[in-house]
Design a protein around this motif. Structure first.
Motif, PDB file in Angstrom:
ATOM      1  N   GLY A  20      44.373  58.615  50.763  1.00  0.00           N
ATOM      2  CA  GLY A  20      42.941  58.394  50.961  1.00  0.00           C
ATOM      3  C   GLY A  20      42.643  56.942  51.292  1.00  0.00           C
ATOM      4  N   VAL A  21      43.309  56.040  50.599  1.00  0.00           N
ATOM      5  CA  VAL A  21      43.143  54.610  50.871  1.00  0.00           C
ATOM      6  C   VAL A  21      43.626  54.292  52.292  1.00  0.00           C
ATOM      7  N   ALA A  22      44.743  54.872  52.708  1.00  0.00           N
ATOM      8  CA  ALA A  22      45.273  54.624  54.050  1.00  0.00           C
ATOM      9  C   ALA A  22      44.293  55.100  55.132  1.00  0.00           C
ATOM     10  N   VAL A  23      43.636  56.211  54.895  1.00  0.00           N
ATOM     11  CA  VAL A  23      42.639  56.703  55.861  1.00  0.00           C
ATOM     12  C   VAL A  23      41.496  55.696  55.971  1.00  0.00           C
ATOM     13  N   LEU A  24      41.011  55.204  54.836  1.00  0.00           N
ATOM     14  CA  LEU A  24      39.925  54.216  54.852  1.00  0.00           C
ATOM     15  C   LEU A  24      40.360  52.915  55.526  1.00  0.00           C
ATOM     16  N   ILE A  25      41.585  52.505  55.262  1.00  0.00           N
ATOM     17  CA  ILE A  25      42.117  51.297  55.912  1.00  0.00           C
ATOM     18  C   ILE A  25      42.190  51.517  57.415  1.00  0.00           C
ATOM     19  N   GLY A  26      42.608  52.710  57.817  1.00  0.00           N
ATOM     20  CA  GLY A  26      42.681  53.017  59.247  1.00  0.00           C
ATOM     21  C   GLY A  26      41.319  52.910  59.913  1.00  0.00           C
ATOM     22  N   LEU A  27      40.297  53.430  59.267  1.00  0.00           N
ATOM     23  CA  LEU A  27      38.943  53.334  59.827  1.00  0.00           C
ATOM     24  C   LEU A  27      38.517  51.871  59.956  1.00  0.00           C
ATOM     25  N   ALA A  28      38.804  51.084  58.928  1.00  0.00           N
ATOM     26  CA  ALA A  28      38.467  49.653  58.975  1.00  0.00           C
ATOM     27  C   ALA A  28      39.261  48.940  60.063  1.00  0.00           C
ATOM     28  N   ALA A  29      40.538  49.287  60.201  1.00  0.00           N
ATOM     29  CA  ALA A  29      41.398  48.628  61.188  1.00  0.00           C
ATOM     30  C   ALA A  29      40.981  48.959  62.615  1.00  0.00           C
ATOM     31  N   LEU A  30      40.342  50.105  62.814  1.00  0.00           N
ATOM     32  CA  LEU A  30      39.848  50.437  64.149  1.00  0.00           C
ATOM     33  C   LEU A  30      38.607  49.617  64.500  1.00  0.00           C
ATOM     34  N   MET A  31      37.909  49.127  63.472  1.00  0.00           N
ATOM     35  CA  MET A  31      36.712  48.313  63.708  1.00  0.00           C
ATOM     36  C   MET A  31      37.006  46.817  63.694  1.00  0.00           C
ATOM     37  N   SER A  44      40.080  43.994  64.076  1.00  0.00           N
ATOM     38  CA  SER A  44      41.450  43.826  64.544  1.00  0.00           C
ATOM     39  C   SER A  44      42.120  42.616  63.884  1.00  0.00           C
ATOM     40  N   VAL A  45      42.616  42.836  62.661  1.00  0.00           N
ATOM     41  CA  VAL A  45      43.390  41.812  61.969  1.00  0.00           C
ATOM     42  C   VAL A  45      44.697  42.441  61.492  1.00  0.00           C
ATOM     43  N   ARG A  46      45.726  41.650  61.421  1.00  0.00           N
ATOM     44  CA  ARG A  46      47.044  42.159  61.015  1.00  0.00           C
ATOM     45  C   ARG A  46      47.105  42.609  59.570  1.00  0.00           C
ATOM     46  N   LEU A  47      46.223  42.062  58.743  1.00  0.00           N
ATOM     47  CA  LEU A  47      46.241  42.380  57.322  1.00  0.00           C
ATOM     48  C   LEU A  47      45.994  43.872  57.083  1.00  0.00           C
ATOM     49  N   LEU A  48      45.102  44.472  57.839  1.00  0.00           N
ATOM     50  CA  LEU A  48      44.759  45.874  57.585  1.00  0.00           C
ATOM     51  C   LEU A  48      45.940  46.820  57.832  1.00  0.00           C
ATOM     52  N   PRO A  49      46.649  46.719  58.957  1.00  0.00           N
ATOM     53  CA  PRO A  49      47.831  47.582  59.093  1.00  0.00           C
ATOM     54  C   PRO A  49      48.896  47.300  58.020  1.00  0.00           C
ATOM     55  N   ALA A  50      48.995  46.054  57.582  1.00  0.00           N
ATOM     56  CA  ALA A  50      49.942  45.736  56.507  1.00  0.00           C
ATOM     57  C   ALA A  50      49.520  46.441  55.217  1.00  0.00           C
ATOM     58  N   LEU A  51      48.218  46.476  54.948  1.00  0.00           N
ATOM     59  CA  LEU A  51      47.721  47.185  53.762  1.00  0.00           C
ATOM     60  C   LEU A  51      47.917  48.693  53.910  1.00  0.00           C
ATOM     61  N   GLY A  52      47.755  49.206  55.130  1.00  0.00           N
ATOM     62  CA  GLY A  52      48.025  50.626  55.378  1.00  0.00           C
ATOM     63  C   GLY A  52      49.479  50.964  55.091  1.00  0.00           C
ATOM     64  N   ALA A  53      50.376  50.087  55.520  1.00  0.00           N
ATOM     65  CA  ALA A  53      51.807  50.291  55.257  1.00  0.00           C
ATOM     66  C   ALA A  53      52.086  50.264  53.757  1.00  0.00           C
ATOM     67  N   LEU A  64      55.165  57.280  58.257  1.00  0.00           N
ATOM     68  CA  LEU A  64      53.843  56.688  58.487  1.00  0.00           C
ATOM     69  C   LEU A  64      53.875  55.181  58.263  1.00  0.00           C
ATOM     70  N   MET A  65      54.669  54.728  57.304  1.00  0.00           N
ATOM     71  CA  MET A  65      54.798  53.296  57.069  1.00  0.00           C
ATOM     72  C   MET A  65      55.345  52.601  58.318  1.00  0.00           C
ATOM     73  N   SER A  66      56.317  53.224  58.961  1.00  0.00           N
ATOM     74  CA  SER A  66      56.876  52.603  60.173  1.00  0.00           C
ATOM     75  C   SER A  66      55.818  52.518  61.279  1.00  0.00           C
ATOM     76  N   ILE A  67      54.943  53.497  61.361  1.00  0.00           N
ATOM     77  CA  ILE A  67      53.867  53.451  62.363  1.00  0.00           C
ATOM     78  C   ILE A  67      52.886  52.331  62.025  1.00  0.00           C
ATOM     79  N   TRP A  68      52.528  52.198  60.752  1.00  0.00           N
ATOM     80  CA  TRP A  68      51.654  51.097  60.334  1.00  0.00           C
ATOM     81  C   TRP A  68      52.292  49.748  60.670  1.00  0.00           C
ATOM     82  N   LEU A  69      53.591  49.626  60.428  1.00  0.00           N
ATOM     83  CA  LEU A  69      54.263  48.355  60.719  1.00  0.00           C
ATOM     84  C   LEU A  69      54.298  48.069  62.217  1.00  0.00           C
TER      85      LEU A  69
END
Length: 155
Positions: free
Chosen positions: A45-56, A58-67, A142-147
């Motif tokens: 659930g957290v990863a989905v929310l991070i994904g929504l934020a990362a689409l809005m 564009s910072v590297r921190l968000l995909p790192a948090l998704g991973a 999924l972690m590899s995709i986030w990375l």
């Protein structure tokens, strides 16, 4: 859509699919989740929310948090697999609703109505892997995709 956004969308959609699958097994397949099964859902659930934020944003921190989110659910899945296989002991407690203020009769009714779900039993498996094991495998993918999204520069 940039390559980064595509990767973020794919990773977040993967976590959403994992959540929907878990809910499908629970509500359509009538497989009540154990405590560890529930724990594995939160990071998705957290990863989905991070994904929504990362689409809005564009910072590297968000995909790192998704991973990190999907790595944590993979870790819980590996732990749960070990409990299921008897490699180590699982939690000795079970989850229950709020019991404060209940009469002894109401407490007994709540206990009797609760499904008996043990973390050390495998209710479903495919290709020799339990749901917890599949969660770990898919979450590591999924972690590899986030990375990859983290390493891809936004255009």
């Amino acid at each position: 859509m940039t390559r980064r956004d595509t990767l973020v969308l794919l990773a977040a959609a993967g976590s959403a699919a994992m959540l929907l699958g878990a809910l499908g097994f629970q509500h359509l397949g009538e497989l009540a989740p154990c405590k560890l099964c529930i724990w594995q859902r939160y990071p998705h659930g957290v990863a989905v929310l991070i994904g929504l934020a990362a689409l809005m944003i564009s910072v590297r921190l968000l995909p790192a948090l998704g991973a990190l989110a999907v790595l944590s659910t993979a870790g819980i899945g590996i732990y749960h697999t070990g409990v299921e296989r008897g490699w180590w002991e699982g939690p000795s407690t079970c989850t229950s609703g709020e019991i404060g203020g209940l009469t002894p009769q109401q407490l007994m009714e709540q206990i009797m109505a609760a499904p008996l779900v043990r973390c050390d039993e495998v209710p479903w498996e495919m290709l020799g892997l339990s749901m917890a094991s599949w969660n770990a495998v898919v979450s590591l993918a999924l972690m590899s995709i986030w990375l990859m999204a983290m390493r891809t520069h936004a255009a």
